[in-house]
Design a protein around this motif. Structure first.
Motif, short mmCIF file in Angstrom:
data_model
loop_
_atom_site.label_atom_id
_atom_site.label_comp_id
_atom_site.label_asym_id
_atom_site.label_seq_id
_atom_site.Cartn_x
_atom_site.Cartn_y
_atom_site.Cartn_z
N THR A 1 31.42 27.04 40.81
CA THR A 1 30.05 27.57 40.72
C THR A 1 29.05 26.53 41.22
O THR A 1 28.13 26.85 42.00
CB THR A 1 29.73 27.96 39.27
OG1 THR A 1 30.63 28.99 38.85
CG2 THR A 1 28.29 28.46 39.15
N GLY B 1 29.39 26.29 45.00
CA GLY B 1 29.43 27.55 45.71
C GLY B 1 28.08 27.95 46.30
O GLY B 1 27.11 27.18 46.27
N PRO B 2 28.00 29.17 46.81
CA PRO B 2 26.78 29.62 47.49
C PRO B 2 25.64 30.01 46.57
O PRO B 2 24.50 30.16 47.02
CB PRO B 2 27.27 30.84 48.29
CG PRO B 2 28.43 31.36 47.49
CD PRO B 2 29.10 30.16 46.90
N ARG B 3 25.92 30.17 45.29
CA ARG B 3 24.88 30.63 44.36
C ARG B 3 23.82 29.56 44.17
O ARG B 3 24.14 28.38 43.96
CB ARG B 3 25.53 30.97 43.02
CG ARG B 3 24.56 31.43 41.95
CD ARG B 3 25.31 31.71 40.65
NE ARG B 3 24.41 31.93 39.55
CZ ARG B 3 24.80 32.02 38.28
NH1 ARG B 3 26.09 31.90 37.98
NH2 ARG B 3 23.92 32.23 37.32
N ASP B 4 22.54 29.96 44.22
CA ASP B 4 21.45 29.03 43.98
C ASP B 4 21.25 28.86 42.47
O ASP B 4 21.10 29.85 41.74
CB ASP B 4 20.15 29.55 44.61
CG ASP B 4 20.18 29.46 46.13
OD1 ASP B 4 20.82 28.52 46.64
OD2 ASP B 4 19.58 30.33 46.79
N LEU B 5 21.25 27.62 42.02
CA LEU B 5 21.08 27.32 40.60
C LEU B 5 19.81 26.51 40.40
O LEU B 5 19.52 25.61 41.18
CB LEU B 5 22.27 26.51 40.07
CG LEU B 5 23.65 27.18 40.16
CD1 LEU B 5 24.74 26.15 39.85
CD2 LEU B 5 23.74 28.35 39.21
N ARG C 1 21.97 23.84 36.54
CA ARG C 1 22.88 22.90 37.19
C ARG C 1 23.22 21.74 36.25
O ARG C 1 24.38 21.34 36.13
CB ARG C 1 22.26 22.38 38.49
CG ARG C 1 23.17 21.48 39.29
CD ARG C 1 22.61 21.21 40.67
NE ARG C 1 22.57 22.46 41.46
CZ ARG C 1 23.61 22.97 42.09
NH1 ARG C 1 24.79 22.34 42.03
NH2 ARG C 1 23.50 24.08 42.77
#
Length: 255
Positions: free
Chosen positions: A111, A114-118, A123
Motif C-alpha cells: 500500500t 503502490g499507486p494509491r495517494d496517501l 502514511r
C-alpha cells in the motif's frame, strides 16, 4: 550483468516501485534515509559491504541510511521500496537486516509503495504499523556473508559459478592454493559457519532464483547439487522456512 538494463519506475520521496527485467542491476548507491525493499514478484538480491542478502517473496530487507548497496533482479521482478523517517529508523537495526514478511507487513508495504495517494497522517500510521510488524517477525536472514580472504574468495567464485559442484574442500583448496585445514579455519573465523553450511546456502539461494523462474522442484534439486528431491526439500526448508513447493506457489500468487 550490465547496469544499463534500467527498470520502469514510479518513485515518490517516501516510497515507490521498480519493474526490473531479469538480470537487471542498479548502480551502487546510498541514501540519506534507510529503506525497506520487497519483491512483489521475482527475487531480489541486495549487496552491501556486509554481504549479499536474498529477498524472495516471504522476506523484507532493510538497508540503513548511508550504506552503499546494489539491487539485482533474478527473474522479472517487481521491487517495492519504502523509506523510513529517522524517528522510525531508530527502531530497526543499524545494519542491513532481513525480516520474515507477515501477511500484514506485506499488504502495508504494498500500500505504501503502490499507486494509491496517501495523506501524511495515513502514511505515518502505516509506516508505524510496518515497523511494529517487523519487530514481531524478528530477523530471518537469508544472507550469504562476503569472504574477505583471497583464498576464500577463490573458492566462493568456483561455487557461485557452479553450485552443483561436489568437489571436496581439500580438492578445492588444492585448486586455490590453500589446505583444507586453513580453509576450514577461515570459513569459521570469517563467515561463522562450516564450508558445507556455506555451500548449502549458496545452493539454496540459487534454488530460489530457479524456482522464481518457474522450474520444477526435481530439476532445481539436480541443478543445485542434490541427488534426490527429498534432500533438497529438507535443506531448502531449513534455510528458507518453507518448502520449495509452497515458496513457488507464493511466487505464482504474487505475479
Amino acid at each position: 550483468m550490465p547496469i544499463g538494463r534500467q527498470p520502469e519506475s514510479r518513485l515518490l520521496p517516501s516510497a515507490g516501485m521498480h519493474l526490473w527485467p531479469s538480470g537487471g542491476m542498479s548502480a551502487a548507491d546510498s541514501h540519506a534515509q534507510g529503506h525497506l525493499v520487497y519483491a512483489a514478484s521475482g527475487v531480489l538480491s541486495v549487496h552491501t559491504e556486509r554481504g549479499t542478502s536474498i529477498v524472495p517473496a516471504n522476506r523484507i530487507a532493510w538497508t540503513p541510511a548511508g550504506f552503499t548497496h546494489q539491487h539485482r533482479a533474478h527473474g522479472h521482478t517487481d521491487m517495492r521500496i519504502v523509506f523510513l523517517p529517522a524517528s522510525l529508523a531508530r527502531l530497526v537495526p543499524d545494519r542491513p537486516a532481513v525480516f520474515l514478511a507477515s501477511g500484514l507487513a506485506r499488504e502495508v508495504l504494498l500500500t505504501l509503495a503502490g499507486p494509491r495517494d496517501l495523506d501524511r497522517t495515513a502514511r505515518a500510521r502505516l509506516q508505524r504499523v510496518l515497523v511494529d510488524e517487523l519487530h514481531e517477525a524478528h530477523e530471518r536472514p537469508l544472507q550469504l556473508p562476503e569472504p574477505r580472504d583471497d583464498r576464500l574468495r577463490a573458492v566462493a567464485r568456483l561455487l557461485y559459478e557452479n553450485p552443483a559442484d561436489t568437489t571436496p574442500l581439500a580438492a578445492l583448496g588444492h585448486r586455490t592454493g590453500a589446505s583444507a585445514r586453513t580453509l576450514s579455519r577461515l570459513f569459521h573465523d570469517e563467515l561463522g559457519m562450516t564450508f558445507y553450511e556455506w555451500r548449502t546456502q549458496v545452493r539454496v539461494y540459487q534454488a530460489l532464483v530457479l524456482l522464481a523462474e518457474g522450474h520444477d522442484t526435481t530439476r532445481v534439486a539436480h541443478a543445485c547439487g542434490w541427488a534426490n528431491p527429498s534432500g533438497f526439500i529438507a535443506a531448502f526448508t531449513g534455510v528458507v522456512g518453507t518448502t520449495p513447493g509452497r515458496y513457488a506457489a507464493t511466487i505464482r500468487r504474487s505475479t
